[in-house]
Motif scaffolding. Structure first.
Motif, PDB file in Angstrom:
ATOM      1  N   LEU A  83       0.895  -1.159   0.101  1.00 44.11           N
ATOM      2  CA  LEU A  83       0.206   0.045   0.054  1.00 44.11           C
ATOM      3  C   LEU A  83       0.839   1.269   0.125  1.00 44.11           C
ATOM      4  N   ILE A  84       2.110   1.209   0.571  1.00 39.98           N
ATOM      5  CA  ILE A  84       2.976   2.332   0.521  1.00 39.98           C
ATOM      6  C   ILE A  84       3.417   2.463  -0.988  1.00 39.98           C
ATOM      7  N   PHE A  85       3.569   1.622  -1.502  1.00 33.82           N
ATOM      8  CA  PHE A  85       3.934   1.837  -2.890  1.00 33.82           C
ATOM      9  C   PHE A  85       2.836   2.076  -3.810  1.00 33.82           C
ATOM     10  N   ALA A  86       1.660   1.588  -3.506  1.00 36.49           N
ATOM     11  CA  ALA A  86       0.520   2.187  -4.241  1.00 36.49           C
ATOM     12  C   ALA A  86       0.267   3.666  -4.055  1.00 36.49           C
ATOM     13  N   LEU A  87       0.632   4.183  -2.641  1.00 38.93           N
ATOM     14  CA  LEU A  87       0.351   5.710  -2.392  1.00 38.93           C
ATOM     15  C   LEU A  87       1.593   6.532  -3.112  1.00 38.93           C
ATOM     16  N   ALA A  88       2.682   5.884  -3.297  1.00 40.86           N
ATOM     17  CA  ALA A  88       3.779   6.649  -3.682  1.00 40.86           C
ATOM     18  C   ALA A  88       3.458   6.659  -5.410  1.00 40.86           C
ATOM     19  N   VAL A  89       3.049   5.625  -6.150  1.00 42.10           N
ATOM     20  CA  VAL A  89       2.705   5.724  -7.445  1.00 42.10           C
ATOM     21  C   VAL A  89       1.656   6.814  -7.668  1.00 42.10           C
ATOM     22  N   ALA A  90       0.507   6.757  -6.781  1.00 44.68           N
ATOM     23  CA  ALA A  90      -0.412   7.813  -6.812  1.00 44.68           C
ATOM     24  C   ALA A  90      -0.044   9.224  -6.868  1.00 44.68           C
TER      25      ALA A  90
END
Length: 297
Positions: A83-90
């Protein structure tokens, strides 16, 4: 250990990227296609969704390599950082800086992972125990997922998305344990990849994986990523760790101090996932999305 951590984090990054792409594509589908195979048939025609699935598959391959080197209880918390990586992508996609809540969520997730690993010191585990014990554990977990789906069918849309996502995470937890079980069984038997055809775990894994994808895409269809992803991310490591102990005989430290650290780590992990899941960056995946006829708001 360092290689395992790097593999787990790389897998988590690809999973996060894949989830963002999948949700962006699935959210445009009619609500009537939730829990129906037609949803997957429609999504497979979308290049963005296929790229998201490709990223997820590569992430799962890296996750399998990590599981080949370490116990489920050691790898699962690393995968929960997706989820951290998903947040970073967003954040990169929308060119905005992370706020204090995003940083707090990231610290809680990362700190929870570290605390759990340091406190529990998971180790051991090997070839699955008796077949009856394995199937009892798997069936009990499948029943849990089925109950979540049955409750979701009658729930309001946001709750429906969270429950379907939790059910998907439950199946992903089973998938992780079956992956580890397959690899360990082959390693102990001295067989190559062709040996996968002679054991039951890969076939069960395939069925569970397809059902997990259907549930996850249904959750993505129902609500934005901030609602639909955190429950998946929280359920997968918890179920994976529990099944790793029950099926593979993995061991965690159980003295009072260790147990307190493990519980605190899991609480921090889940709290961080909830905070990150409410990030406005993830909410923006729904902006500019044109809903097809029949889509409820």
């Amino acid at each position: 250990m360092i290689v395992t951590v790097l593999l787990g984090l790389a897998a988590s990054g690809l999973l996060g990227l894949g989830f963002v792409a999948q949700q962006h594509a699935a959210y445009t589908e009619p609500l009537g296609e939730m829990l129906h195979p037609r949803l997957l048939l429609d999504l497979i025609r979308k290049p963005l969704w296929l790229r998201g699935i490709a990223a997820m598959i590569f992430g799962q391959v890296l996750g399998a390599l990590a599981l080949q080197r370490a116990d489920v209880a050691r790898v699962e918390p690393l995968l929960a950082t997706n989820l951290i990586f998903a947040l970073a992508v967003a954040a990169v996609a929308y060119r905005e800086r992370l706020g204090r809540w995003e940083w707090l969520g990231a610290v809680l997730v990362s700190g929870g992972v570290a605390m759990f690993l340091l406190s529990g010191q998971p180790q051991g585990g090997g070839v699955p125990g008796s077949t009856s014990v394995v199937w009892v554990a798997i069936l009990a977990t499948l029943i849990l997922a089925a109950v979540l789906v049955l409750v979701a069918v009658r729930a309001a849309l946001p709750v429906k998305a969270m429950l379907l996502a939790a059910a998907a995470g439950t199946l992903y937890g089973i998938q992780d344990v079956l992956t580890r079980a397959s690899l360990v069984t082959l390693e102990r038997a001295g067989q190559g990849l062709t040996g996968l055809l002679t054991i039951w775990q890969p076939y069960t894994l395939l069925v569970v994986a397809v059902l997990g994808i259907l549930l996850n895409q249904s959750a993505f269809d129902a609500a934005p990523l901030r609602v639909s992803l955190p429950a998946t991310t929280a359920a997968e490591p918890v179920i994976g760790i529990v099944l790793g102990v029950a099926i593979l005989g993995e061991r965690l430290r159980v003295d009072p101090l260790a147990l307190a650290g493990e519980v605190a780590g899991l609480i921090a992990l889940v709290a961080g996932i909830v905070i990150l899941g409410r990030s406005p960056f993830l909410a923006k995946s729904e902006r500019g999305t044109h809903r097809r006829p029949g889509r409820e708001r």
